[in-house]
Scaffold this motif. Structure first.
Motif, PDB file in Angstrom:
ATOM      1  N   ASP A  78     -12.174 -47.803  46.888  1.00  0.00           N
ATOM      2  CA  ASP A  78     -11.334 -46.606  46.887  1.00  0.00           C
ATOM      3  C   ASP A  78      -9.877 -47.041  47.057  1.00  0.00           C
ATOM      4  OD1 ASP A  78     -11.717 -43.372  47.594  1.00  0.00           O
ATOM      5  OD2 ASP A  78      -9.876 -44.272  48.402  1.00  0.00           O
ATOM      6  N   ALA A 110      -8.634 -46.931  41.167  1.00  0.00           N
ATOM      7  CA  ALA A 110      -7.328 -46.334  40.838  1.00  0.00           C
ATOM      8  C   ALA A 110      -7.202 -46.104  39.325  1.00  0.00           C
ATOM      9  CB  ALA A 110      -6.198 -47.231  41.335  1.00  0.00           C
ATOM     10  N   CYS A 113      -8.840 -42.964  38.621  1.00  0.00           N
ATOM     11  CA  CYS A 113      -7.959 -41.872  39.047  1.00  0.00           C
ATOM     12  C   CYS A 113      -6.966 -41.516  37.935  1.00  0.00           C
ATOM     13  CB  CYS A 113      -7.200 -42.261  40.319  1.00  0.00           C
ATOM     14  SG  CYS A 113      -8.235 -42.441  41.785  1.00  0.00           S
ATOM     15  N   GLU A 114      -6.485 -42.534  37.234  1.00  0.00           N
ATOM     16  CA  GLU A 114      -5.587 -42.281  36.100  1.00  0.00           C
ATOM     17  C   GLU A 114      -6.280 -41.436  35.033  1.00  0.00           C
ATOM     18  OE1 GLU A 114      -3.075 -46.443  35.933  1.00  0.00           O
ATOM     19  OE2 GLU A 114      -3.715 -45.478  34.095  1.00  0.00           O
ATOM     20  N   SER A 117      -6.765 -37.922  36.189  1.00  0.00           N
ATOM     21  CA  SER A 117      -5.477 -37.201  36.184  1.00  0.00           C
ATOM     22  C   SER A 117      -5.185 -36.640  34.796  1.00  0.00           C
ATOM     23  CB  SER A 117      -4.336 -38.146  36.597  1.00  0.00           C
ATOM     24  OG  SER A 117      -4.566 -38.693  37.859  1.00  0.00           O
ATOM     25  N   SER A 136     -11.836 -33.053  43.869  1.00  0.00           N
ATOM     26  CA  SER A 136     -11.937 -34.500  44.074  1.00  0.00           C
ATOM     27  C   SER A 136     -12.508 -34.873  45.430  1.00  0.00           C
ATOM     28  CB  SER A 136     -10.551 -35.139  43.907  1.00  0.00           C
ATOM     29  OG  SER A 136     -10.037 -34.861  42.622  1.00  0.00           O
ATOM     30  N   SER A 160     -15.246 -36.401  39.394  1.00  0.00           N
ATOM     31  CA  SER A 160     -14.414 -37.126  40.358  1.00  0.00           C
ATOM     32  C   SER A 160     -14.180 -38.564  39.916  1.00  0.00           C
ATOM     33  CB  SER A 160     -15.103 -37.123  41.719  1.00  0.00           C
ATOM     34  OG  SER A 160     -16.278 -37.924  41.647  1.00  0.00           O
ATOM     35  N   PRO A 161     -13.102 -39.208  40.417  1.00  0.00           N
ATOM     36  CA  PRO A 161     -12.888 -40.633  40.137  1.00  0.00           C
ATOM     37  C   PRO A 161     -14.082 -41.497  40.545  1.00  0.00           C
ATOM     38  CG  PRO A 161     -10.886 -39.682  41.044  1.00  0.00           C
ATOM     39  CD  PRO A 161     -11.953 -38.629  41.159  1.00  0.00           C
ATOM     40  N   GLY A 242      -2.088 -44.008  39.890  1.00  0.00           N
ATOM     41  CA  GLY A 242      -3.510 -44.101  40.204  1.00  0.00           C
ATOM     42  C   GLY A 242      -3.741 -44.468  41.663  1.00  0.00           C
ATOM     43  N   TRP A 245      -3.285 -41.727  44.492  1.00  0.00           N
ATOM     44  CA  TRP A 245      -4.340 -40.748  44.803  1.00  0.00           C
ATOM     45  C   TRP A 245      -4.871 -40.904  46.232  1.00  0.00           C
ATOM     46  CZ3 TRP A 245      -8.250 -37.493  42.219  1.00  0.00           C
ATOM     47  CH2 TRP A 245      -7.803 -36.963  41.011  1.00  0.00           C
ATOM     48  N   GLU A 251      -2.518 -36.806  43.947  1.00  0.00           N
ATOM     49  CA  GLU A 251      -3.195 -36.244  42.776  1.00  0.00           C
ATOM     50  C   GLU A 251      -2.245 -35.326  42.010  1.00  0.00           C
ATOM     51  OE1 GLU A 251      -6.763 -34.101  43.708  1.00  0.00           O
ATOM     52  OE2 GLU A 251      -6.889 -33.216  41.718  1.00  0.00           O
TER      53      GLU A 251
END
Length: 411
Positions: A78, A110, A113-114, A117, A136, A160-161, A242, A245, A251
């Motif tokens: 994470d 990360a 996460c990009e 997004s 998320s 979710s990521p 990323g 987050w 976010e």
């Protein structure tokens, strides 16, 4: 189906102080000499872990020995992990340390996460009307399911990521020539809610992630390995947005949404959801909610002070910089972001399926409640007088144990 939850009681450490009873947002704890967790109510926000002075609560996670069950092991750290170490620890070596821990590869969450997004930006672009709520944080999702089921339709339907990174890792293992059952994917988590999200996903039947290890359990080994020359650095794969987050507000920054509200801390999230439910918050585009203060850097399974970790993550994100390019979404299949199953309400209290019986039970609860002082002091071991009355009607407590009522009867 029995509901899985990660937060566990270590009974020998519990002194029955009731601190945990007062902070639980879903009234999932009672104290009868020792604390008892009502599994069907728990959302694994970890607030009870945070406030317990005796460390009597813990999050159930996997261990490094579970890696032995797989031929090809992939770590999913994470982004919150980068806030746990000071400036003397190279972030590239943090990623590299997972190879020393026994993993064969690392997928940088990360980067997921990009992707998420960009997927959220696409959904918001075509949305008008009531604001979407971030989906998320798994503890926030479960809070909505349990206490605010009418708001489920406002959770943004983007995976979710955690799951997107899991799918990326699975693809990597398959590309390397391994069978899916030979690939072990482990999320390195700052909280127990993500353990639950893997064992009992919210928007799919089965998670792509096989296990969860906590940051706090791995912290010492990671720190040790990063200090050695044997630990080879691995490239950070994501743009700064990323990594951002990991902190509350990251976010919204990544999705370029300025017409937003950022809420962190389960108590404040609970309050804002209540306001959304009654229609008080309609003039924003997006509501970013995190159960932990500061976002994931404030999770109960991290080491560092969340405010310090938050600054470190911000500095890392700013030092990397970069903008997100929507063409990047073409790198992953669009179905990675789809919820596979519909979210359903989670009923944590039901008097009776028959409406007349339910009304009768509600009247009995009210009769008991009328005899109680209404102080909601928690001395009886229940969070409120109403919860104590409901426990009595449901038979989970044998007698009304109100200290004020007893004092009154002695006069």
């Amino acid at each position: 189906m029995e509901y899985f939850h990660s937060v566990q009681l270590r009974e020998k450490f519990c002194n029955g102080c009731t601190l945990c009873v007062k902070v639980c947002p879903t009234e999932a704890i009672r104290v009868k000499e020792k604390a008892e967790i009502i599994g069907s109510r728990c959302i694994d926000c970890g607030e009870c872990i945070r406030v317990c002075p005796n460390h009597a609560k813990t999050g159930k996670v996997d261990s490094l020995t579970d890696l032995e069950n797989y031929k090809y092991k992939i770590a999913l750290p994470d982004p919150a992990i980068f806030g746990q170490f000071g400036k003397t620890v190279n972030p590239n070596k943090i990623l590299g340390s997972f190879m020393s821990l026994g993993f064969d590869e690392v997928v940088d969450v990360a980067l997921a996460c990009e992707y998420v997004s960009l997927a959220i930006k696409q959904v918001l672009r075509n949305h008008k009307g009531v604001p979407f709520i971030s989906a998320s944080c798994p503890a926030v999702i479960r809070l909505v399911q349990a206490l605010y089921p009418d708001l489920i339709k406002y959770l943004i339907p983007v995976e979710s990521p955690l799951e997107v990174a899991g799918q990326m890792a699975l693809d990597l293992g398959l590309m390397k020539g391994y069978e899916s059952h030979e690939i072990g994917i482990f999320y390195i988590s700052p909280c127990p809610a993500k353990m639950t999200a893997v064992k009992q996903p919210v928007a799919r039947e089965i998670s792509t992630v096989n296990g969860v290890l906590s940051i706090v359990d791995l912290y010492g080994n990671i720190l040790k390995f990063t200090q050695t020359d044997k630990c080879k650095p691995k490239d950070l794969k994501a743009k700064g947005l990323g990594y951002g987050w990991a902190r509350a507000g990251g976010e919204s920054l990544a999705i370029s949404c300025s017409d937003n509200v950022v809420i962190d801390g389960i108590e404040q999230v609970n309050k804002i959801l209540r306001e959304i439910e009654i229609g008080k918050l309609t003039d924003v585009e997006y509501i970013e909610c995190w159960a932990c203060v500061g976002g994931c850097v404030g999770g109960p399974a991290v080491v560092e002070n969340p405010f310090i970790a938050r600054v470190r993550v911000r500095k890392l994100a700013e030092s990397i910089g970069g903008a997100l390019d929507e063409q990047k979404l073409l790198e992953v299949p669009p179905q990675y972001f789809d919820w596979q199953t519909a979210l359903k309400p989670r009923q944590i209290l039901k008097y009776d399926s028959d409406i007349l019986n339910a009304i009768s039970i509600a009247n009995k609860v009210q009769e008991i409640l009328d005899c109680l002082p209404g102080f909601d002091c928690g001395a009886c071991g229940a969070p409120t007088c109403r919860a104590h009355a409901e426990d009595k009607i449901q038979g989970t407590t044998q007698e009304i144990n109100c200290v004020f009522q007893k004092k009154e009867s002695k006069k």
